[in-house]
Design a protein around this motif. Structure first.
Motif, PDB file in Angstrom:
ATOM      1  N   LYS A 643       3.152  -6.777  -4.424  1.00  0.00           N
ATOM      2  CA  LYS A 643       1.841  -6.156  -4.194  1.00  0.00           C
ATOM      3  C   LYS A 643       0.740  -6.947  -4.913  1.00  0.00           C
ATOM      4  O   LYS A 643      -0.407  -7.017  -4.444  1.00  0.00           O
ATOM      5  CB  LYS A 643       1.885  -4.710  -4.703  1.00  0.00           C
ATOM      6  CG  LYS A 643       0.585  -3.954  -4.621  1.00  0.00           C
ATOM      7  CD  LYS A 643       0.787  -2.551  -5.199  1.00  0.00           C
ATOM      8  CE  LYS A 643      -0.503  -1.769  -5.252  1.00  0.00           C
ATOM      9  NZ  LYS A 643      -0.288  -0.408  -5.833  1.00  0.00           N
ATOM     10  N   SER A 646      -1.017 -12.520  -3.096  1.00  0.00           N
ATOM     11  CA  SER A 646      -1.831 -12.582  -1.877  1.00  0.00           C
ATOM     12  C   SER A 646      -1.130 -13.495  -0.867  1.00  0.00           C
ATOM     13  O   SER A 646      -0.586 -14.544  -1.241  1.00  0.00           O
ATOM     14  CB  SER A 646      -3.225 -13.142  -2.181  1.00  0.00           C
ATOM     15  OG  SER A 646      -3.945 -12.249  -2.982  1.00  0.00           O
ATOM     16  N   ASP A 671       1.554  -1.934   1.210  1.00  0.00           N
ATOM     17  CA  ASP A 671       0.766  -2.429   0.076  1.00  0.00           C
ATOM     18  C   ASP A 671       0.667  -3.953   0.019  1.00  0.00           C
ATOM     19  O   ASP A 671      -0.025  -4.493  -0.851  1.00  0.00           O
ATOM     20  CB  ASP A 671       1.376  -1.914  -1.240  1.00  0.00           C
ATOM     21  CG  ASP A 671       1.190  -0.407  -1.410  1.00  0.00           C
ATOM     22  OD1 ASP A 671       0.290   0.150  -0.738  1.00  0.00           O
ATOM     23  OD2 ASP A 671       1.946   0.209  -2.189  1.00  0.00           O
ATOM     24  N   ARG A 673      -0.676  -7.460   0.431  1.00  0.00           N
ATOM     25  CA  ARG A 673      -2.049  -7.923   0.651  1.00  0.00           C
ATOM     26  C   ARG A 673      -2.041  -9.126   1.593  1.00  0.00           C
ATOM     27  O   ARG A 673      -1.704 -10.234   1.198  1.00  0.00           O
ATOM     28  CB  ARG A 673      -2.700  -8.275  -0.680  1.00  0.00           C
ATOM     29  CG  ARG A 673      -2.988  -7.055  -1.553  1.00  0.00           C
ATOM     30  CD  ARG A 673      -3.969  -7.388  -2.652  1.00  0.00           C
ATOM     31  NE  ARG A 673      -3.431  -8.409  -3.557  1.00  0.00           N
ATOM     32  CZ  ARG A 673      -4.185  -9.123  -4.396  1.00  0.00           C
ATOM     33  NH1 ARG A 673      -5.505  -8.966  -4.414  1.00  0.00           N
ATOM     34  NH2 ARG A 673      -3.632 -10.003  -5.204  1.00  0.00           N
ATOM     35  N   PRO A 675      -4.375 -10.364   5.340  1.00  0.00           N
ATOM     36  CA  PRO A 675      -5.382  -9.974   6.330  1.00  0.00           C
ATOM     37  C   PRO A 675      -4.795  -9.679   7.706  1.00  0.00           C
ATOM     38  O   PRO A 675      -5.390  -8.964   8.503  1.00  0.00           O
ATOM     39  CB  PRO A 675      -6.327 -11.183   6.381  1.00  0.00           C
ATOM     40  CG  PRO A 675      -5.486 -12.337   5.920  1.00  0.00           C
ATOM     41  CD  PRO A 675      -4.533 -11.778   4.914  1.00  0.00           C
ATOM     42  N   ARG A 677      -1.033  -8.699   9.813  1.00  0.00           N
ATOM     43  CA  ARG A 677       0.383  -8.347   9.752  1.00  0.00           C
ATOM     44  C   ARG A 677       0.951  -8.360  11.167  1.00  0.00           C
ATOM     45  O   ARG A 677       0.397  -7.727  12.070  1.00  0.00           O
ATOM     46  CB  ARG A 677       0.577  -6.958   9.152  1.00  0.00           C
ATOM     47  CG  ARG A 677       0.126  -6.853   7.707  1.00  0.00           C
ATOM     48  CD  ARG A 677       0.343  -5.451   7.214  1.00  0.00           C
ATOM     49  NE  ARG A 677      -0.050  -5.312   5.832  1.00  0.00           N
ATOM     50  CZ  ARG A 677      -0.683  -4.259   5.340  1.00  0.00           C
ATOM     51  NH1 ARG A 677      -1.011  -3.265   6.150  1.00  0.00           N
ATOM     52  NH2 ARG A 677      -0.989  -4.204   4.076  1.00  0.00           N
TER      53      ARG A 677
END
Length: 1004
Positions: A643, A646, A671, A673, A675, A677
């Motif tokens: 989590k 980045s 959770d 991180r 931009p 998925r």
């Protein structure tokens, strides 16, 4: 003289035969039957009359005979003798069939059963009216004087009809035909019927046999069986009564049967095969539409008249007043005399129409909204009338078009104006929002109204409901929408939107709505494989999503290369310097090595790190790699560490693992991180639509709204009400973010056979056993192999390697307890179950090969426990043809599990499109031969072949050696013979016995 005598003798013989035929005909007329019982009425000239009975199945199950004449011995009674002869002759007349069976196969019986179902009319309750004349007429009416049948007998059969229905008595003997039939009914009762009778009850069959229509059908069969008879449906244009005309030779009408109006549709559906269609009456109903004709009486008032609209084969429309057709109503059916057409009205809506009666009415202006709400709210429509009466009004239930005028654009949002067209008018989104806020159902447009609660506007209503509060600015025209909302707006209409505005902005919006990226893909110089056309389309779609900061689900069917498309996407990001941080790929543990090998082989320029194992460190994984691979188990265990990192992109392979939002692993995935998925799965929906909702919430957060909204708009209508409209709307909404291709759709882009080597790792149980066996059995063998002067102990080596192969398959094989397989873990078994589930979920049939009978036993037990239809084939299988036929022909038989030696040749398994080689053979030619049982002439699908190999074990080494020597190997010895090892050198045999060194971490 001799000729004269011969002629006289022939004449005498002919006369005697004629007398015999007349006698037999007279006997037939005096006979009655019921089930397995026969009876013979007395002859009028008999000095000692008696009614003879004969039936099978008495108390002792033997034939019973008796007669009412009083003769002590039935065998000496002339009446029973005549009955026996007549019964045999009657059976011969029906081609050897028992009379009762012939009756049950006749159209008379089918007609009688249909009319008797639900009828309370009996021979006793029916009323008979006889009209003398030529011909005579017998009219029968039932309860409430409803007509049942009109009979036109030729002669004596009319009296016999009355007698059988209990309305007459023969000249000789004490019993009528009806009474004799009743006695036969009692004599032929079954034990069950007698038991029910003692309890005061009857079977359905008994109630039917006691009814009028059964007696009617029996009489007509007795009198007219064997004669040409035709059944014609007919409708009286005067009364509208629906009848069946029973005609014989020369068009003579014997009977007219009256069918209750509410039973006409059922009659045509169940007995259509026996009905003739001489009068062009449509036996199979065609749809009609119940509508309203709306005419103007004044500027403010409307005249409403219920009508029926008929759309004919040539496309012409005809309109008929409902009130003129009421006498031709038969439940849901209506007869149109002008067209000689029997047709079906549309089914009624959920709510009865207040304006649905066939009565003309004039509505004042104040009543029009009530009319729209109550009369047309359930699906009615306007109908045009004569030109002088038509008011050009229309009730709109769907938009004709969507118009978008693009304004300012930003990376995340845009200003735009949007309008929906309804006929000659239109409504802006702002006007629709206002009407929705005020609770209006009908909104006026030019020459009509819009029904905002229409099913076909549900997508628009859902869009309006989900618009964010700040989308409208005070004093400014238009809406401020995110790119995700813009795609949602696009989904509210099926057709292509009209795009307007300045060219710079409109072209950007148009490309965006077509899911086209603004920047082109790079050359992908680092990829070592060429993408197939459909994979290229998938890559362009993924590129569009990443460019716009959107996620999605790639749901291609198993074997279509989802992994390759993701590798190409990451390579494209790397080549355009768009990887400020690594890409995270989360996958089941069993396919981590598969990902690593694919990346190393096809995208070698991408620096890859595996975050897995007992001594894993995220710092090590993050030191410069472009791809980080990890498992779902590690994702759950190391949620806090992951989590904090980045990632430029998060990819979830087999994302169906995350279908439950309540689990820790789902929370950990949420959770992450990143931009963008992307989820990969062949089965986005396993049990419920909520599975898909959970996956969409993870990859495209907020797009489908809250759980209650989704349940109300999609899940409940689709799952509970089977709403096709809601299903189509959801498909349209999902289209930008879900890409799914099936093998059948891209077959032309696929090679005929795709081979995939799927790697798996030893479990802790397997590794312990593997090391113990190597440590205890290999030292002596190693010494023998190291000494070139000693003979190679092939027998001992073969036994050792065979045991190691069993361990690689499953520890239960090594300890010879296959049915206790659940007590130990196997990495290969887990990988196999995942492959099997994906193949089953994608609708494929699967062929599985193993060289070990114990492994086949484990698979069969697992498939039984999961309720998966399957067959097995080994050397002990008998009737192999039936086993293969069941697999190929039975759609519920999904898996074939077989020994390669027993089923590798001589059979066709072309129903399958997926092959799994659970364990490797020493001879690759035998594997290919077994695969060709599926991939052969007659196969119409691409075939996906999986070969499971356990990493770091002799399986991996054997595979490498076999691949190197594949062109030189010849099948000269059986695979079960230690002599097969002679093709390997001493060094290669020594290498087979190395102990694998593997790290183990938690994970799925």
């Amino acid at each position: 003289m001799a000729d004269t005598a011969k002629t006289e003798s022939t004449a005498a013989h002919t006369a005697a035969a004629g007398r015999q035929d007349d006698r037999m005909k007279a006997l037939f007329e005096r006979m009655e039957f019921h089930r397995n019982g026969l009876a013979l009425l007395p002859a009028p000239s008999d000095p000692k009359p008696g009614a003879a009975f004969l039936y099978d199945g008495g108390p002792r199950g033997v034939q019973q005979r008796f007669c009412t004449c009083g003769t002590q011995e039935a065998v000496s009674c002339p009446h029973t003798k005549d009955l026996a002869k007549a019964g045999k002759a009657l059976k011969d007349a029906f081609g050897g069939q028992a009379p009762d069976r012939a009756f049950h196969e006749s159209p008379w019986f089918k007609l009688g059963v249909f009319l008797g179902e639900g009828s309370s009319d009996t021979p006793e309750s029916a009323r008979f009216q006889v009209q003398e004349g030529e011909p005579a007429v017998i009219r029968v009416t039932g309860r409430r004087d409803a007509p049942l049948v009109t009979y036109f007998p030729e002669g004596g059969e009319g009296l016999r009809f009355m007698d059988r229905c209990g309305r007459g008595r023969p000249a000789a003997g004490p019993l009528s035909r009806g009474e004799i039939i009743d006695r036969l009914r009692l004599l032929t009762m079954t034990e069950t019927e007698r038991l029910l009778a003692r309890r005061g009850s009857k079977t359905r069959g008994q109630l039917l046999e006691e009814g009028f229509w059964f007696r009617f059908a029996y009489h007509f069969f007795r009198e007219y069986a064997g004669r040409a008879m035709r059944f014609e449906p007919a409708i009286s244009k005067r009364t509208g009564e629906f009848t069946i005309l029973c005609r014989g030779e020369a068009e003579r009408e014997f009977a007219r049967v009256f069918v209750p109006r509410e039973r006409v549709k059922g009659l045509l559906g169940s007995l259509g095969g026996i009905l003739a269609n001489r009068h062009r009456l449509a036996i199979h109903p065609v749809p009609l539409k119940s509508i309203f004709k709306v005419s103007a009486t004044t500027e403010m008032d409307l005249e409403i008249r219920p009508m029926i609209e008929v759309l004919q084969a040539g496309g012409e429309r005809a309109f008929f007043d409902r009130e003129d057709l009421e006498r031709y109503r038969y439940g849901e059916l209506v007869y149109i005399p002008e067209l000689e057409l029997l047709a079906e009205l549309e089914p009624p809506g959920e709510k009865a129409r207040k304006f649905g009666t066939p009565v003309r009415m004039v509505l004042k202006k104040s009543q029009i909204s009530s009319f729209l709400e109550e009369a047309l709210g359930d699906g009615g429509d306007w109908a045009p009338g004569r030109a002088s009466e038509v008011v050009g009004l229309r009730l709109h239930r769907e938009a004709d078009w969507l118009s978008i005028e693009a304004g300012e654009m930003d990376r995340d949002w845009c200003w735009l104006s949007a309008s929906y067209g309804f006929g000659e008018g239109s409504l802006t989104i702002e006007e629709l929002l206002e009407a929705r806020r005020n609770g209006q159902r009908y909104v006026g447009v030019a020459r009509g109204w819009v029904d905002l609660r229409s099913e076909k506007l549900a997508a628009l209503d859902a869009f309006l409901e989900r618009l964010p509060e700040g989308c409208r600015a005070e004093g400014r025209r238009g809406l401020r929408l995110s790119r995700m909302d813009l795609l949602r707006l696009r989904s509210t209409v099926a057709g292509r939107p009209r795009i307007g505005g300045k060219h710079a902005q409109s072209s950007v919006v148009e490309a965006f709505l077509d899911l086209k990226a603004a920047r082109p893909l790079p050359a992908l110089a680092g990829m070592r494989c060429e993408l197939r056309p459909y994979q290229g389309e998938g890559l362009r779609w993924l590129w569009f999503l990443v460019e716009n900061g959107l996620g999605g689900l790639l749901c291609d069917e198993m074997g279509l290369g989802k992994t390759h498309q993701i590798m190409a996407l990451i390579e494209a990001l790397a080549e355009t310097d768009r990887l400020p941080s690594p890409c995270l790929v989360v996958a089941p543990t069993t396919v981590l090595s598969h990902w690593e090998k694919k990346l190393r082989r096809f995208a070698p320029g991408l620096a890859t790190a595996v975050y897995h194992g007992g001594d894993r460190r995220l710092d090590d994984a993050g030191a410069g790699p472009q791809v980080v691979l990890t498992s779902y188990g590690i994702l759950r265990q190391d949620a806090e560490q992951l989590k904090a990192a980045s990632f430029s992109l998060a990819v979830f392979d087999e994302i169906q693992y995350l279908k439950n939002p309540e689990t820790q692993v789902y929370q950990a995935a949420r959770d992450i991180r990143a931009p963008v998925r992307i989820g990969l799965t062949g089965t986005p929906i396993e049990n419920r639509l909520s599975d898909l909702k959970a996956l969409m919430d993870l990859t495209v957060p907020g797009y489908l709204g809250g759980d209650r909204f989704f349940e109300r708009h999609y899940a409940r209508p689709i799952m509970q009400d089977a709403s096709e409209q809601a299903r189509q709307e959801l498909v349209q909404v999902l289209r930008p973010f879900v890409l799914r291709r099936r093998k059948s759709a891209v077959l032309q882009d696929l090679p005929p056979k795709i081979e995939d080597f799927r790697s798996c790792v030893l479990s802790a149980d397997q590794l312990r056993l593997y090391r113990e066996v190597i440590a205890s059995r290999s030292p002596e063998i190693r010494l023998a192999l190291a000494d070139a002067g000693r003979p190679v102990p092939y027998l001992h080596i073969f036994a050792l390697l065979d045991l190691l192969k069993r361990i690689c398959d499953h520890p239960a094989l090594a300890v010879k307890e296959p049915l206790a397989y659940t007590q130990q873990e196997s990495g290969k078994w887990e990988a196999f179950k995942e492959l099997l589930a994906e193949g089953i979920d994608s609708g494929q049939k699967i062929v599985v090969y193993s060289q070990y009978l114990g492994m086949i036993e484990i698979m069969a037990e697992f498939l039984r426990s999961e309720g998966i239809g399957h067959v097995t084939l080994t050397g002990a299988t008998r009737q192999r043809g039936k086993v293969i036929e069941r697999f190929n022909e039975d759609p519920d038989c999904r898996v074939y599990v077989g020994s390669l030696r027993a089923g590798g040749t001589g059979i066709d398994l072309i129903a399958a499109s997926m092959v799994i080689h659970y364990d490797r053979w020493w001879n690759a030619a035998r594997e290919d031969q077994a695969t060709d049982r599926v991939h052969r002439i007659g196969q119409k699908r691409g075939v996906q072949v999986f070969k499971l190999i356990t990493e770091g074990t002799l399986e991996e080494k054997i595979a490498a050696v076999i691949a190197k020597k594949k062109g030189l190997m010849e099948e000269v010895v059986p695979e079960t013979d230690p002599g097969v090892l002679r093709q390997f050198s001493r060094e290669e045999l020594l290498d087979f016995m190395d102990i694998p060194f593997l790290n183990f971490g938690g994970g799925i």
